[in-house]
Scaffold this motif. Sequence first.
Motif, mmCIF file in Angstrom:
data_model
loop_
_atom_site.group_PDB
_atom_site.id
_atom_site.type_symbol
_atom_site.label_atom_id
_atom_site.label_comp_id
_atom_site.label_asym_id
_atom_site.label_seq_id
_atom_site.Cartn_x
_atom_site.Cartn_y
_atom_site.Cartn_z
ATOM 1 N N THR A 48 45.690 50.845 23.300
ATOM 2 C CA THR A 48 45.308 50.115 21.993
ATOM 3 C C THR A 48 45.553 51.184 20.588
ATOM 4 O O THR A 48 45.785 50.636 19.578
ATOM 5 C CB THR A 48 43.975 49.907 22.094
ATOM 6 O OG1 THR A 48 43.599 48.914 23.110
ATOM 7 C CG2 THR A 48 43.528 49.142 20.670
ATOM 8 N N ASP A 159 47.413 43.024 22.664
ATOM 9 C CA ASP A 159 46.600 43.737 23.363
ATOM 10 C C ASP A 159 45.762 43.012 24.544
ATOM 11 O O ASP A 159 44.865 42.582 24.111
ATOM 12 C CB ASP A 159 45.514 44.404 22.382
ATOM 13 C CG ASP A 159 44.966 45.760 23.048
ATOM 14 O OD1 ASP A 159 45.154 45.931 24.025
ATOM 15 O OD2 ASP A 159 44.244 46.706 22.195
ATOM 16 N N GLU A 160 46.279 43.117 25.701
ATOM 17 C CA GLU A 160 45.917 42.433 26.977
ATOM 18 C C GLU A 160 45.282 40.950 26.524
ATOM 19 O O GLU A 160 44.324 40.638 26.810
ATOM 20 C CB GLU A 160 44.568 43.197 27.456
ATOM 21 C CG GLU A 160 44.988 44.792 27.700
ATOM 22 C CD GLU A 160 43.924 45.277 28.796
ATOM 23 O OE1 GLU A 160 43.724 44.489 29.495
ATOM 24 O OE2 GLU A 160 43.444 46.499 28.706
#
Length: 261
Positions: A48, A159-160
């Motif tokens: 991240t 991000d995911e």
Amino acid sequence: MSPLVDIAHVTRVYGNGKDETHALQDVSLQVAQGEFVSLIGPSGCGKTTLLRLIAGLDVPQGGTLHVAGEQISGPSHERGYVFQQGALFPWATVAQNIATGLKARGVYRQQQHRVPEYVELVGLDGFAEAYPHQLSGGMAQRVAIARALINEPRVLLLDEPMGALDSFTRVEVQDKLLDLWQRLGSTMILVTHDVDEAIYLSDRIVVMTPRPGRISEIIDVSLDRPRARDDDGFLRLRSRILDKLNLAGSRPGAHPERASR
Ligand SMILES: Nc1ncnc2c1ncn2[C@@H]1O[C@H](COP(=O)(O)OP(=O)(O)OP(=O)(O)O)[C@@H](O)[C@H]1O
Ligand SMILES: [Mg+2]
């Protein structure tokens, strides 16, 4: 050809003294225009952090980041960002949520006619006037992706985005993402914990290790698309990456709590 995204010797340290965390140490990565790259690695390895630096939401202590030859100096609509949980506005409809991308840039008046195209692009025809609570998790994530894409970013940072979805919905959103990547020719950088997801989608997989966050290996995925998850090449690559991740996360003494189980 020069890379679209050029990350050179980037270091990001949080805190100081005893509380210092080397979230990233000397990370270099180049991503070409139109490439699909995944970042994978154990929790806390700086995925991240790296994505936020590319987004311009954070600044490094050392090293440089360029997109299309320009040094990153802050957030820009040229770099779209999709969070793990879509973070949609609950009081706004699907169309209004997608339109926030345009509003943020002050081009809503001139470009609002493009919204239906993006509703359709992510397969939400008929849901333009629906509210987030009326959507499944997968639909909500597709709205979040459309909201980022409507600004036609040079690079989409994810991000995911499938992290909180069940496995069926996850596959559905993966396929949508792949379809968008192929149709739009976008450049995508995806953070994921899911090895299969990384292999299914990526041209290259960047394996990271924590404390300090570093790139341990960059793996080319040369399997033809569409990829079958039970294909020999796929399975070989999966065990190679899992081996790499296990080595990264379980050096002797690294997890004494696990050894005692
Ligand atoms: N704002 C912050 N202040 C202090 N430390 C931070 C901050 N943000 C991240 N860190 C630390 O930096 C390291 C990397 O964090 P980061 O969130 O980038 O990891 P990650 O790979 O995304 O993890 P996860 O897979 O759990 O999302 C971690 O050790 C984290 O605790
Ligand atoms: Mg993270």
